[in-house]
Design a protein around this motif. Sequence first.
Motif, PDB file in Angstrom:
ATOM      1  N   ALA A  63       0.944  -1.254   0.115  1.00  0.00           N
ATOM      2  CA  ALA A  63       0.049   0.142  -0.040  1.00  0.00           C
ATOM      3  C   ALA A  63       0.892   1.333   0.177  1.00  0.00           C
ATOM      4  CB  ALA A  63      -0.990   0.070   1.293  1.00  0.00           C
ATOM      5  N   GLU A  64       0.312   2.513  -0.485  1.00  0.00           N
ATOM      6  CA  GLU A  64       1.222   3.596  -0.437  1.00  0.00           C
ATOM      7  C   GLU A  64       1.119   4.323   0.996  1.00  0.00           C
ATOM      8  OE1 GLU A  64      -1.439   7.076  -2.273  1.00  0.00           O
ATOM      9  OE2 GLU A  64      -0.842   5.496  -3.818  1.00  0.00           O
ATOM     10  N   ALA A  65       2.090   5.044   1.066  1.00  0.00           N
ATOM     11  CA  ALA A  65       2.118   6.066   2.440  1.00  0.00           C
ATOM     12  C   ALA A  65       2.487   7.246   1.726  1.00  0.00           C
ATOM     13  CB  ALA A  65       3.050   5.556   3.461  1.00  0.00           C
ATOM     14  N   LEU A  71       4.573   5.635  10.121  1.00  0.00           N
ATOM     15  CA  LEU A  71       4.859   4.196   9.860  1.00  0.00           C
ATOM     16  C   LEU A  71       5.565   3.461  10.827  1.00  0.00           C
ATOM     17  CD1 LEU A  71       6.025   4.773   6.180  1.00  0.00           C
ATOM     18  CD2 LEU A  71       3.616   4.453   6.776  1.00  0.00           C
ATOM     19  N   GLU A  72       5.097   2.397  11.135  1.00  0.00           N
ATOM     20  CA  GLU A  72       5.779   1.409  12.131  1.00  0.00           C
ATOM     21  C   GLU A  72       6.515   0.400  11.665  1.00  0.00           C
ATOM     22  OE1 GLU A  72       4.048   0.410  16.308  1.00  0.00           O
ATOM     23  OE2 GLU A  72       3.736  -1.362  14.995  1.00  0.00           O
ATOM     24  N   THR A  90       8.111  -5.782   8.833  1.00  0.00           N
ATOM     25  CA  THR A  90       6.789  -5.382   8.076  1.00  0.00           C
ATOM     26  C   THR A  90       6.730  -3.670   8.582  1.00  0.00           C
ATOM     27  OG1 THR A  90       5.560  -5.799  10.079  1.00  0.00           O
ATOM     28  CG2 THR A  90       5.453  -7.259   8.437  1.00  0.00           C
ATOM     29  N   ILE A  91       6.001  -3.067   7.460  1.00  0.00           N
ATOM     30  CA  ILE A  91       6.007  -1.522   7.767  1.00  0.00           C
ATOM     31  C   ILE A  91       4.390  -1.349   7.749  1.00  0.00           C
ATOM     32  CG2 ILE A  91       6.406   0.898   6.733  1.00  0.00           C
ATOM     33  CD1 ILE A  91       8.729  -0.186   5.648  1.00  0.00           C
ATOM     34  N   GLN A  95      -1.929   5.161  11.174  1.00  0.00           N
ATOM     35  CA  GLN A  95      -3.344   5.609  11.055  1.00  0.00           C
ATOM     36  C   GLN A  95      -4.554   4.733  10.497  1.00  0.00           C
ATOM     37  OE1 GLN A  95      -0.468   7.147  10.044  1.00  0.00           O
ATOM     38  NE2 GLN A  95      -0.684   9.582  10.808  1.00  0.00           N
ATOM     39  N   THR A  96      -3.923   3.889   9.572  1.00  0.00           N
ATOM     40  CA  THR A  96      -5.061   3.023   8.606  1.00  0.00           C
ATOM     41  C   THR A  96      -4.788   1.679   9.253  1.00  0.00           C
ATOM     42  OG1 THR A  96      -3.521   2.797   6.783  1.00  0.00           O
ATOM     43  CG2 THR A  96      -5.204   4.750   6.725  1.00  0.00           C
ATOM     44  N   GLN A  97      -3.702   1.069   9.732  1.00  0.00           N
ATOM     45  CA  GLN A  97      -3.445   0.006   9.995  1.00  0.00           C
ATOM     46  C   GLN A  97      -3.052  -0.993   8.832  1.00  0.00           C
ATOM     47  OE1 GLN A  97      -2.505  -1.251  13.293  1.00  0.00           O
ATOM     48  NE2 GLN A  97      -2.809   0.898  13.421  1.00  0.00           N
ATOM     49  N   ASP A  98      -2.966  -0.431   7.695  1.00  0.00           N
ATOM     50  CA  ASP A  98      -2.488  -0.905   6.384  1.00  0.00           C
ATOM     51  C   ASP A  98      -1.242  -1.458   6.540  1.00  0.00           C
ATOM     52  OD1 ASP A  98      -4.977  -0.335   5.149  1.00  0.00           O
ATOM     53  OD2 ASP A  98      -4.197   1.510   4.000  1.00  0.00           O
TER      54      ASP A  98
END
Length: 136
Positions: A63-65, A71-72, A90-91, A95-98
């Motif tokens: 997904a895009e950021a 980002l975590e 993983t990133i 905010q969206t948990q995507d």
Amino acid sequence: MLNKVQIKVRGYHLDIFQHVNNARYLEFLEEGRWAFFDDFGGVELMEEGIAWAVVNININFRAEAGFGDTLEVQTRYIKLGNRSITMKQTIINTQTQDLVAEADVTYVCFSKTLKAAVALPDDLRQKIEQAIADSE
């Protein structure tokens, strides 16, 4: 052991499409690995002439950021060889948990003096084995 570090997306991370440039994810992942090693240990090996050399990185972009996202980067060990370790990263967009990206990164334990891959020290091997077992 699962290590987490957060990174705020800044303007200089963006490409002409106004989302994080793919090359920046390598930097985000590297920041996650350094934070992991800070907490887990292994950095002190550099004082003994041992280094971790990245030999393979596989990244899947999901997904895009964009600007302002937090980002975590999550990092953990998943595989242990005689002279190598593999980490799963993983990133996640907080905010969206995507799931933004995921990567497998393989290192070898490298002697600066010998200029060759060497077996992991036994104490470190045991510590990594325990970390892998704890994260399963």
